[in-house]
Scaffold this active site. Structure first.
Site, PDB file in Angstrom:
ATOM      1  N   ASP A  34      -6.864   4.031  -4.836  1.00  0.00           N
ATOM      2  CA  ASP A  34      -7.533   3.878  -3.545  1.00  0.00           C
ATOM      3  C   ASP A  34      -8.212   5.231  -3.312  1.00  0.00           C
ATOM      4  O   ASP A  34      -8.435   5.979  -4.283  1.00  0.00           O
ATOM      5  CB  ASP A  34      -6.520   3.518  -2.437  1.00  0.00           C
ATOM      6  N   LYS A  44       0.864  -1.189   0.000  1.00  0.00           N
ATOM      7  CA  LYS A  44       0.000   0.000   0.000  1.00  0.00           C
ATOM      8  C   LYS A  44       0.888   1.223   0.000  1.00  0.00           C
ATOM      9  O   LYS A  44       2.014   1.178   0.498  1.00  0.00           O
ATOM     10  CB  LYS A  44      -0.866   0.019   1.266  1.00  0.00           C
TER      11      LYS A  44
HETATM   12  N1  GLU Z   1      -7.244  -0.024  -3.184  1.00  0.00           N
HETATM   13  C1  GLU Z   1      -7.942  -1.231  -3.493  1.00  0.00           C
HETATM   14  C2  GLU Z   1      -7.961  -2.138  -2.284  1.00  0.00           C
HETATM   15  O1  GLU Z   1      -8.013  -1.647  -1.170  1.00  0.00           O
HETATM   16  C3  GLU Z   1      -7.459  -1.895  -4.778  1.00  0.00           C
HETATM   17  C4  GLU Z   1      -6.009  -2.223  -4.834  1.00  0.00           C
HETATM   18  C5  GLU Z   1      -5.510  -2.723  -6.189  1.00  0.00           C
HETATM   19  O2  GLU Z   1      -6.315  -2.807  -7.125  1.00  0.00           O
HETATM   20  O3  GLU Z   1      -4.314  -3.020  -6.268  1.00  0.00           O
HETATM   21  O4  GLU Z   1      -7.998  -3.328  -2.366  1.00  0.00           O
END
Ligand code: GLU
Length: 447
Positions: free
Chosen positions: A164, A124
């Protein structure tokens, strides 16, 4: 495993990082029993290793605003766990972003990605950059400056960021443009959530919300219920709430609330297609005000300042905005107004007190790492398409998303069915995700 001891050690190393500690505690409490049946995990100190991120990058992001003033933000990437694949997870641009927030999200992502059945590790990243009130040119300059640093640590087989909160298709476009310019060769799969004409997967923008509703359908079906004609309250009005509103409406439910930091819009007759389309305009405006919906559709939507979506009577509550957005008091208000199901679509959308209240008072509850996994799963499908240099039809992607959500639900049932026959989705999702990552770590030695 001694949960209190592990938590005390972790807190000593990461003092005051409340979201991170909250996320770890939730997982440890639900896996404790199963963990203690596996002495090989204890011997290899799997949990002690798994709760720490493998690596964290912090960097300065300097950019120039529309007035010509120099601005400085902090950028981060947390590479949490790569036991089952390259780091994978979104970027969050929000003024409240801290290392604690990104560590909690990276930790959750590790288990969520394991649940998808696809080979993706957890990561993240993001920045304390606040997109609210920024012009398009400012967003572009910030994204470019952010990528100047981030590019050193990402790649299709290394770490694949996506969107996100505060990062959608537009931001991924600016980030990808800068990455490709710097790389001087085209790495299609370095980011996901791309536009359809430059390597993006059909349905990726809708996937988090669509997948969530597929999961809700399984939860309801297993409990002998049906979504048709049910009232659904959503929080937020961003990408996730948008996809959820489309699919909930398509399945015959009535979306009666959306919300924002300024208050709630009650939509007594259910959200319409025009209103769902307008959510995209609201997101692109960077105003972050849900009142704009009521100003645009004054007959259909009634705005109340300072109230949450949880104040509107509904059958099903779907938190789609931010962590800890639903408190124990909100849970009580929902239940008192007739709500009987809450599925987190945001990551860790409910406070621990709210989860316990739901579970102890007969409200069906499922956690974000299972419910919202369709987003990152479709990112995984985008990576597959990129690696194979082809693109699938909407039907192909949707069929795979359906299968993945069904499979996640089955894993929750397998590991979460209780003696009385009810399903503890929190336990089920945590144990299923944990077992996969733990096994992978064990087999690859002490590294
Ligand atoms: N931000 C999204 C999550 O919390 C998607 C992450 C992604 O597609 O890599 O899963």
């Amino acid at each position: 495993m001694n949960v209190e001891k592990i938590m005390a050690d972790l807190e000593a190393k990461h003092p005051g990082e409340s979201e991170y500690l909250q996320a770890v505690r939730e997982v440890l409490e639900s896996i404790e029993e199963v963990y203690n049946q596996h002495p090989e995990f204890e011997k290899a100190k799997i949990v002690e290793r798994m709760v720490e991120p493998e690596r964290i990058f912090t960097f300065r992001v300097t950019w120039i605003d529309d007035k010509g003033e120099v601005q400085t933000n902090l950028g981060y990437r947390v590479q949490f766990n790569s036991a089952i694949g390259p780091y994978k997870g979104g970027l969050r641009f929000h003024k409240a972003v801290t290392p604690s927030m990104l560590k909690f999200l990276g930790f959750e992502q590790t288990f969520k990605n394991a649940l998808t059945t696809l080979p993706m590790g957890g990561g993240k990243g993001g920045s304390d950059f606040d997109p609210v009130g920024k012009s398009d040119a400012e967003i572009m300059r910030f994204c470019q400056a952010f990528m100047l640093e981030l590019r050193h640590n990402i790649g299709p087989d290394q770490d694949v960021p996506a969107g996100d909160v505060g990062v959608g298709g537009r931001e991924i476009g600016y980030l990808n443009g800068m990455y490709q310019k710097l790389a001087r060769r085209y790495h299609t799969g370095v980011l996901t959530g791309k536009g359809e004409t430059w390597g993006g997967s059909i349905l990726r923008p809708e996937a988090t919300g669509f997948g969530a509703l597929y999961f809700v359908e399984h939860v309801l079906r297993t409990a002998g219920k049906d979504i048709k004609d049910k009232k659904v309250a959503l929080s937020g009005f961003g990408n996730v709430a948008w996809g959820a509103a489309i699919k909930a409406t398509e399945l015959g439910a009535k979306v009666v609330a959306i919300s924002g930091p300024d208050g709630v819009c009650e939509i007594a007759d259910g959200i319409t297609k025009e209103m769902i389309d307008y959510m995209l305009v609201m997101r692109a405006s960077n105003r972050n005000k849900v009142q704009d919906m009521a100003d645009k559709f004054p007959k259909a939507a009634k705005f109340t300042a300072g109230k949450k979506a949880w104040s509107i009577p509904c059958d099903i509550a779907l938190p789609c905005a931010f962590q800890n957005e639903l408190s124990e008091d909100d849970a009580k208000e929902l239940k008192a107004n007739g709500c009987w199901c809450c599925c987190e679509v945001s990551n860790m959308g409910c406070q621990p007190g709210a989860i316990h209240y739901f579970q102890n008072n007969g409200v069906l509850f499922a956690p974000g790492k299972a419910v919202n996994a369709g987003g990152v799963a479709t990112s995984g499908l985008e990576m597959t398409q990129n690696a194979a240099h082809l693109s699938w039809s909407a039907k192909e992607v949707d069929d795979k998303l359906h299968w993945i959500m069904e499979n996640i639900h089955e894993q929750c049932v397998k590991f979460g069915t209780q003696a009385d026959g009810t399903i503890d989705y929190v336990k089920g999702a945590n144990i299923a995700g944990f077992m996969k990552v733990a096994q992978a770590m064990l087999e690859q030695g002490v590294i």
